[in-house]
Design an enzyme around this catalytic site. Sequence first.
Site, PDB file in Angstrom:
ATOM      1  N   ASP A 133      52.586  19.145  41.673  1.00 26.33           N
ATOM      2  CA  ASP A 133      51.161  19.427  41.536  1.00 26.33           C
ATOM      3  C   ASP A 133      51.039  20.859  42.008  1.00 26.33           C
ATOM      4  OD1 ASP A 133      48.432  19.938  42.190  1.00 26.33           O
ATOM      5  OD2 ASP A 133      48.066  17.785  42.133  1.00 26.33           O
ATOM      6  N   HIS A 134      50.865  21.781  41.077  1.00 26.07           N
ATOM      7  CA  HIS A 134      51.024  23.185  41.482  1.00 26.07           C
ATOM      8  C   HIS A 134      49.940  23.638  42.466  1.00 26.07           C
ATOM      9  CE1 HIS A 134      48.061  24.099  38.351  1.00 26.07           C
ATOM     10  NE2 HIS A 134      47.937  25.299  38.873  1.00 26.07           N
TER      11      HIS A 134
ATOM     12  N   HIS B 298      44.874  17.634  40.973  1.00 25.13           N
ATOM     13  CA  HIS B 298      44.537  18.735  41.879  1.00 25.13           C
ATOM     14  C   HIS B 298      43.333  18.433  42.787  1.00 25.13           C
ATOM     15  CE1 HIS B 298      47.263  20.507  39.138  1.00 25.13           C
ATOM     16  NE2 HIS B 298      46.386  20.885  38.227  1.00 25.13           N
TER      17      HIS B 298
HETATM   18  C1  BG6 Z   1      46.489  22.760  35.054  1.00 21.73           C
HETATM   19  C2  BG6 Z   1      45.617  22.251  33.951  1.00 21.73           C
HETATM   20  O1  BG6 Z   1      47.068  21.692  35.751  1.00 21.73           O
HETATM   21  O2  BG6 Z   1      45.717  23.542  35.942  1.00 21.73           O
HETATM   22  C3  BG6 Z   1      44.934  23.389  33.227  1.00 21.73           C
HETATM   23  O3  BG6 Z   1      46.391  21.514  33.018  1.00 21.73           O
HETATM   24  C4  BG6 Z   1      44.208  24.288  34.202  1.00 21.73           C
HETATM   25  O4  BG6 Z   1      44.038  22.917  32.240  1.00 21.73           O
HETATM   26  C5  BG6 Z   1      45.132  24.676  35.353  1.00 21.73           C
HETATM   27  O5  BG6 Z   1      43.813  25.439  33.500  1.00 21.73           O
HETATM   28  C6  BG6 Z   1      44.367  25.426  36.429  1.00 21.73           C
HETATM   29  O6  BG6 Z   1      45.298  25.939  37.340  1.00 21.73           O
HETATM   30  P1  BG6 Z   1      45.014  27.270  38.173  1.00 21.73           P
HETATM   31  O7  BG6 Z   1      46.202  27.449  39.040  1.00 21.73           O
HETATM   32  O8  BG6 Z   1      44.831  28.371  37.175  1.00 21.73           O
HETATM   33  O9  BG6 Z   1      43.747  27.007  38.922  1.00 21.73           O
END
Ligand code: BG6
Length: 490
Positions: A177-178, A240
């Site tokens: 989960d980045h 997230h």
């Molecule tokens: C991803 C989603 O997990 O997170 C995307 O699939 C979204 O739709 C992205 O744009 C948002 O990540 P960040 O790091 O740009 O807030």
Amino acid sequence: SEQPTALIMIFGATGDLANRKLFPSLYQLFIKGKLSKHFAVVGIARRSLSTEQFQANVKESITTFLGKREDIDEFISHFYYQSHDIADPSSYAELKKLAHELDQQYSLEGNRIFYLAMAPEFFGTIAEHLKSDGLTEVTGFKRLVIEKPFGHNVESAKTLNNQIRTAFSEDEIYRIDHYLGKAMVQNIEAIRFANAIFEPLWNNRYISNIQISSSETLGVEERGRYYEKSGALRDMVQNHMLQMVALLAMEPPIRLTTDEIRSEKVKALRAMRPLEGDEVKQNFVRGQYGQGIINNDPVPGYREEQMVEPNSNTETFVSGKLLIDNFRWAGVPFYIRTGKRMTTKSTKIVVQFKDIPMNLYYKTDQTLNPNLLVIHIQPEEGITLYLNAKKAGSKMDATPIKLNFANVGVDAMNTPEAYEKLLYDCMRGDATNFTHWDEVALSWSFVDKISQVWENEKEESFPNYESGSTGPKASDELLEKDGFFWWPIS
Ligand code: BG6
């Protein structure tokens, strides 16, 4: 710093994720001295490419996304390529042979990381073959890294999980989960548990509500096919947003170890009040963007995007009110909000403290602002504490002041990307910032109830927010009902 050793096998090595995130992140680790000479990467994909062509692609992705070239030839010399058919045992036999050779050549101690950077429908087949064709017989460690979506609902997530569990045990599975790799998300624990002034107030006696907003200006881009089946609820909330809720709501762990932290997060997720039927409508709002203006340019509505149904019922915005039924949080709403094509790209957490019992600084035209703790996740990273203080010279005036902390990276030029941290953690065997199966299952169970209601009922008001706005009106009304409002996101 620690220099882990491993063979990294990237399935889906010609794809977007590998090019945008994985190659640049590995390169960053390499030039920072966090990878020893003892590493090698095998890129795996269907396309037929020579190792030289693949190395050229890797170089290209690094110069495109980082613009650097320092030691690049030495770096890419660690990369190999294997064209692969995921259903063919002979493909795995060749891979096994190559893995064995590289293991010898680079002294990799038999350590292997399998990174599945591709669509989850293939995870099961790959995991089963990795086992049946002998790639998981290693003398060192073996780890599986997978990307979301982990299924589409709790049932499909279970099926997927059972498939990968045939070849890997839970503690060998690293679910990315980045958001958990973002510096300020990792900082939630430090803010809470390394300070004497917050934790005593971190409960329903002193906090009136918590707001988590993650807004984007981008639309669905080229991902219509995926997004139509996902929507913002599955794309952002299931993972997230609920991960941030868990970190904010959990009890202090007895130790900062992976298992202790995970078990506290799981408990927080278990205490989330499930929503049934009509409660979904009262507590959750869905939105879909129409046309509008972003950065002075007109943009199309969601229904006009590529690979999107002209009468799509998919939500690109979600806001909702969560209640956590435990002693600490009873009665404190956690409001979450996320959407595409909004005013700004920003992720922020606002902790709103209760009003003081009696306002001595009250003048007919003025009320005191509540104290707020704002955690800025992105694009700025830092913390702001809003207090009230007396204006110089004036008698009875209290005005809001801000205490600001900006989290400036060691080298501000390259704020370490989430993927870089997570890859390094995986190589070192630290699974703290990855999601455990129990967290995944609980999040799905919560989200499934909402999607069942939404899927059975078409939202006639779609599109119900303009691109470049803060979302549908109903989202503001959700807080107004409780006597609150969304604190501005920019
Ligand atoms: C991803 C989603 O997990 O997170 C995307 O699939 C979204 O739709 C992205 O744009 C948002 O990540 P960040 O790091 O740009 O807030």
